[in-house]
Design a protein around this motif. Structure first.
Motif, PDB file in Angstrom:
ATOM      1  N   TYR A 166      47.055  43.737  37.486  1.00 38.06           N
ATOM      2  CA  TYR A 166      45.924  42.817  37.393  1.00 38.06           C
ATOM      3  C   TYR A 166      46.338  41.426  37.869  1.00 38.06           C
ATOM      4  CZ  TYR A 166      43.389  46.276  34.638  1.00 38.06           C
ATOM      5  OH  TYR A 166      42.736  47.412  34.225  1.00 38.06           O
ATOM      6  N   GLU A 167      45.367  40.756  38.489  1.00 37.09           N
ATOM      7  CA  GLU A 167      45.565  39.359  38.864  1.00 37.09           C
ATOM      8  C   GLU A 167      45.015  38.477  37.747  1.00 37.09           C
ATOM      9  OE1 GLU A 167      44.857  36.741  42.842  1.00 37.09           O
ATOM     10  OE2 GLU A 167      43.055  37.663  41.988  1.00 37.09           O
ATOM     11  N   VAL A 168      45.771  37.455  37.400  1.00 36.23           N
ATOM     12  CA  VAL A 168      45.371  36.525  36.346  1.00 36.23           C
ATOM     13  C   VAL A 168      44.703  35.309  36.984  1.00 36.23           C
ATOM     14  CG1 VAL A 168      46.195  35.076  34.464  1.00 36.23           C
ATOM     15  CG2 VAL A 168      47.273  37.293  34.896  1.00 36.23           C
ATOM     16  N   VAL A 169      43.628  34.844  36.384  1.00 40.14           N
ATOM     17  CA  VAL A 169      42.917  33.661  36.867  1.00 40.14           C
ATOM     18  C   VAL A 169      42.875  32.644  35.724  1.00 40.14           C
ATOM     19  CG1 VAL A 169      40.765  32.748  37.787  1.00 40.14           C
ATOM     20  CG2 VAL A 169      41.525  35.055  38.443  1.00 40.14           C
ATOM     21  N   PRO A 193      42.920  42.997  42.009  1.00 35.57           N
ATOM     22  CA  PRO A 193      42.975  42.191  43.239  1.00 35.57           C
ATOM     23  C   PRO A 193      41.747  42.425  44.109  1.00 35.57           C
ATOM     24  CG  PRO A 193      45.110  43.177  42.811  1.00 35.57           C
ATOM     25  CD  PRO A 193      44.164  43.768  41.808  1.00 35.57           C
ATOM     26  N   GLY A 194      41.129  41.337  44.539  1.00 28.15           N
ATOM     27  CA  GLY A 194      39.960  41.406  45.410  1.00 28.15           C
ATOM     28  C   GLY A 194      38.646  41.559  44.680  1.00 28.15           C
ATOM     29  N   ALA A 195      38.693  41.809  43.369  1.00 30.24           N
ATOM     30  CA  ALA A 195      37.459  41.976  42.599  1.00 30.24           C
ATOM     31  C   ALA A 195      36.882  40.608  42.228  1.00 30.24           C
ATOM     32  CB  ALA A 195      37.747  42.782  41.331  1.00 30.24           C
ATOM     33  N   PRO A 196      35.617  40.542  41.830  1.00 37.63           N
ATOM     34  CA  PRO A 196      35.045  39.270  41.357  1.00 37.63           C
ATOM     35  C   PRO A 196      35.792  38.794  40.111  1.00 37.63           C
ATOM     36  CG  PRO A 196      33.323  40.891  41.788  1.00 37.63           C
ATOM     37  CD  PRO A 196      34.617  41.632  41.844  1.00 37.63           C
ATOM     38  N   PHE A 197      35.622  37.519  39.798  1.00 36.05           N
ATOM     39  CA  PHE A 197      36.248  36.978  38.592  1.00 36.05           C
ATOM     40  C   PHE A 197      35.813  37.770  37.374  1.00 36.05           C
ATOM     41  CE2 PHE A 197      36.610  32.495  40.550  1.00 36.05           C
ATOM     42  CZ  PHE A 197      37.905  32.765  40.979  1.00 36.05           C
TER      43      PHE A 197
END
Length: 492
Positions: free
Chosen positions: A10-13, A209-213
């Motif tokens: 997962y990408e963290v924002v 990655p690449g998904a909406p927030f």
């Protein structure tokens, strides 16, 4: 730009909202004091409580501090900005609303640059707006009840909002550290996190990655960098676990428990419409003329990045050293004073070495002592003049590096004698008499035939052993460099 590291795929924002308490003597809309630590409810005046018949008046110093920040981060300082009422109920909000800025903030845009390891990072700012602080709810020592202290109500804040561009807790912490150092450097905030002068809210979400927030949760009132990192790390794992279990994440405001290292939901997260913002009818628009901006700009200190560049170019410091010398404005001023003290009386061509020597001592012995004793550089019990004189004696060969560290310890402990007097009193002056040193070298060579033979057979370690014997025979007073030169000459 490399792709951000993933955590369990997962990408963290992360975005931060930082409440910076401005260093004014009085509150943002009243003349009440902002001094920390007063008896509860002794610094809340009628204006802070919004009693009938009172009107807020803008604090000019708070505006100037906001302008200063905007200039420092290359933001737009709005020529006209609007104050609004943010309506919500809480026991420590005596008005029933908070005066803030909503659609038109005083500072718009900007950027914070910092290093994460060796990588340069840039985080854009959305805005920075002026607002008043609320009071404080006290939950301890009240036999299960809650006390309300309104001393903080009306204290001026600059809320600095970043774009959601950070991708790890480490990046968020380094951003926060850089922001903290900047507002303290500018003198617009004292930076005391224990007293709540600088506190962060972290908005955290995760996504593939690449998904909406993803849905974000806001962790409130983090008042240390360690807590900021721990809270974000726990929240990341909690959200990933939740998603992996097929459960929904609800937008919420959460609190961090420093004792357990966990976050817990406090309430569902409000959206802007929940606060029913509308322009404050008691405050006219804030108008900032270009001349006012120019006056603030002229009074600003040299910024850290510009000063580090100057130290690198004019003093010849490596980039790392220059950055360390500008870790705070007092530290930078101390370095400049030490560099100048080292150069005092210099008539030869070695002056170019003084800045590096000064930086080495500051990053080495001085920082070691400061960290061990939890002191700031302004509280160092040694003066730049005294340390500069000591560094000069080392460069002149009057004392060894080990001896200089002993003198440094004496100075730090409060001894006030002149450097030369201390060196002589402690018997640390190096032997620079070449004839006397040659006699010692001859004696050492005569007593260490085996080491001499090994050196001549190509064993370099034998040479170091011989230097050690010379230092021992001279009771540590020989100049090691001079001893080495004489040894090499005599060994052929």
């Amino acid at each position: 730009m490399s792709a951000p590291a993933l955590i369990r795929g997962y990408e963290v924002v992360i975005g931060l909202e930082t409440h910076t308490q401005l260093s004014t003597a009085s509150k943002i809309f009243s003349g009440a004091s902002t001094t920390f630590g007063a008896e509860p409810n002794t610094q809340a005046c009628a204006v802070d409580l919004a009693l009938p018949g009172t009107l807020p008046v803008m604090n000019r110093g708070a505006v100037e501090r906001a302008i200063c920040f905007g200039l420092a981060v290359n933001a737009k300082v709005a020529p006209l900005s609007i104050f609004a009422r943010k309506n919500y109920f809480y026991p420590d909000l005596p008005k029933g609303y908070q005066i803030s800025q909503y659609e038109t903030p005083v500072v718009q845009g900007g950027r914070i640059e910092f290093l994460l390891g060796d990588t340069k990072k840039v985080v854009r700012l959305t805005r920075a707006h002026l607002e008043e602080d609320a009071g404080k709810s006290l939950h301890e020592d009240f036999a299960g009840k809650t006390g309300i202290d309104l001393n903080r109500a009306g204290t001026p804040l600059l809320e600095i909002v970043s774009e959601p561009e950070m991708r790890s807790s480490a990046e968020a912490v380094e951003y926060a550290r850089t922001l903290h150092a900047l507002v303290v450097w500018l003198g617009i905030c004292d930076g005391n996190m224990q007293e709540g002068s600088f506190r962060c809210d972290a908005n955290v979400s995760v996504r593939k990655p690449g998904a909406p927030f993803g849905i974000r949760r806001e962790i409130k009132n983090l008042n240390s960098f360690r807590f900021l990192q721990q809270a974000i790390d726990f929240e990341i794992q909690w959200q990933i676990d939740r998603v992996e279990d097929g459960l929904a994440i609800e937008q919420a405001t959460v609190l961090f428990n420093a004792d357990t290292g966990e976050t817990r939901a406090m309430r569902s997260k409000e959206d802007a419409q929940d606060y029913r913002y509308f322009p404050d009818p008691d405050l006219p628009p804030l108008v900032i003329a270009p001349e006012w901006i120019e006056r603030v700009k002229a009074a600003m200190p040299e910024l850290p990045a510009a000063m580090a560049t100057r130290f690198a170019q004019a003093d010849g410091l490596p980039a790392y050293d220059a950055a360390m010398m500008t870790q705070s404005l007092p530290f930078a001023r101390w370095y400049e004073a030490l560099r100048d003290a080292c150069e005092h009386g210099e008539s030869g061509g070695a002056a170019a070495a003084w800045p590096k020597l000064a930086a080495n001592w500051l990053m080495g012995e001085v920082s070691k002592k400061l960290n061990a004793e939890s002191r700031e550089i302004a509280a160092a019990p040694i003066t730049p003049a005294a340390l500069g004189a000591l560094i000069r004696r080392v460069a002149e060969g009057a004392i060894s590096h080990n001896g200089a560290r002993q003198i440094f310890e004496a100075l730090w402990s409060g001894e006030t004698a002149e450097i030369d007097a201390l060196i002589d009193a402690k018997g640390l002056r190096q032997m620079n008499d070449s004839s006397a040193l040659e006699a010692i070298v001859d004696e050492v060579l005569a007593r260490n035939e085996k080491s001499v033979a090994e050196y001549r057979a190509g064993k370099d370690k034998a040479f170091n052993a011989l230097v050690g014997q010379v230092m021992k025979a001279s009771q540590g007073k020989a100049n090691p460099a001079q001893a080495g030169e004489i040894l090499k000459r005599k060994l052929g």
